[in-house]
Design a protein around this motif. Structure first.
Motif, short mmCIF file in Angstrom:
data_model
loop_
_atom_site.label_atom_id
_atom_site.label_comp_id
_atom_site.label_asym_id
_atom_site.label_seq_id
_atom_site.Cartn_x
_atom_site.Cartn_y
_atom_site.Cartn_z
N SER A 1 49.45 66.34 14.64
CA SER A 1 49.53 66.42 13.17
C SER A 1 48.69 65.31 12.54
CB SER A 1 50.97 66.32 12.70
OG SER A 1 51.70 67.44 13.09
N ALA A 2 48.81 64.11 13.07
CA ALA A 2 48.05 62.99 12.53
C ALA A 2 46.55 63.18 12.73
CB ALA A 2 48.50 61.68 13.17
N LEU A 3 46.17 63.70 13.89
CA LEU A 3 44.74 63.88 14.19
C LEU A 3 44.13 65.09 13.47
CD1 LEU A 3 44.73 63.05 17.99
CD2 LEU A 3 44.04 61.59 16.08
N ALA A 4 44.96 65.92 12.87
CA ALA A 4 44.45 67.10 12.16
C ALA A 4 43.69 66.71 10.89
CB ALA A 4 45.60 68.05 11.81
N GLU A 5 43.94 65.51 10.38
CA GLU A 5 43.24 65.05 9.18
C GLU A 5 41.88 64.49 9.61
OE1 GLU A 5 41.78 63.40 5.77
OE2 GLU A 5 42.06 62.21 7.57
N PRO A 6 40.78 65.01 9.04
CA PRO A 6 39.43 64.64 9.51
C PRO A 6 39.12 63.14 9.48
CG PRO A 6 39.31 66.57 8.09
CD PRO A 6 40.72 66.06 8.02
N ASN A 7 39.54 62.41 8.46
CA ASN A 7 39.25 60.98 8.41
C ASN A 7 40.00 60.22 9.50
OD1 ASN A 7 37.41 60.95 6.21
ND2 ASN A 7 39.13 61.15 4.80
N ARG A 8 41.24 60.63 9.76
CA ARG A 8 41.99 59.97 10.83
C ARG A 8 41.36 60.26 12.19
NH1 ARG A 8 46.65 60.97 7.28
NH2 ARG A 8 47.15 62.92 8.33
N LEU A 9 40.92 61.48 12.39
CA LEU A 9 40.24 61.82 13.64
C LEU A 9 38.96 61.00 13.79
CD1 LEU A 9 40.07 63.52 16.20
CD2 LEU A 9 38.94 65.30 14.85
N ALA A 10 38.22 60.83 12.70
CA ALA A 10 36.99 60.02 12.74
C ALA A 10 37.31 58.57 13.10
CB ALA A 10 36.26 60.10 11.40
N ILE A 11 38.40 58.04 12.58
CA ILE A 11 38.81 56.68 12.91
C ILE A 11 39.13 56.58 14.40
CG2 ILE A 11 40.64 54.95 12.60
CD1 ILE A 11 40.70 55.86 9.60
#
Length: 107
Positions: free
Chosen positions: A9-19
């Motif tokens: 769920s956390a990694l589904a957000e593109p900016n968090r995945l980029a981080i």
């Protein structure tokens, strides 16, 4: 299983995945993450808080800087969960190989 759901769920957000992808290369300060991703500092801090709350990243203090890195145990948990699907992929790949072998034999 709950940790896997939180991680995905956390990694589904593109900016968090980029981080997370940026941190894959090693720990970084908040300022470095801001500079490399071109995001605002408050936005990066917000995303790092979410990632920290679900134990995807850990933080250490170095003077006035906050250094973030990946929490290896969370990714080990995700890896174990993904391994439960290995037999599914193995079966499909075996069937694909058999099909390719048959197709080659008839050519």
């Amino acid at each position: 299983m709950n940790g896997v759901i939180q991680t995905l769920s956390a990694l589904a957000e593109p900016n968090r995945l980029a981080i997370v992808e940026l941190l894959r290369d090693g720990p970084r300060s908040v300022g470095d993450i801001v500079d490399r991703l071109g995001l605002s500092q408050p936005l990066v801090s917000k995303h790092l808080k979410v990632l920290s709350d679900v134990a995807i990243v850990d933080r250490r203090v170095d003077g006035k800087r906050r250094i973030y890195g990946l929490e290896q145990s969370r990714f080990a948990e995700l890896d174990r969960w993904l391994d439960t699907f290995a037999s599914l992929w193995d079966d499909r790949l075996d069937r694909l190989q058999a099909h390719l072998d048959r197709t080659e034999a008839t050519s």
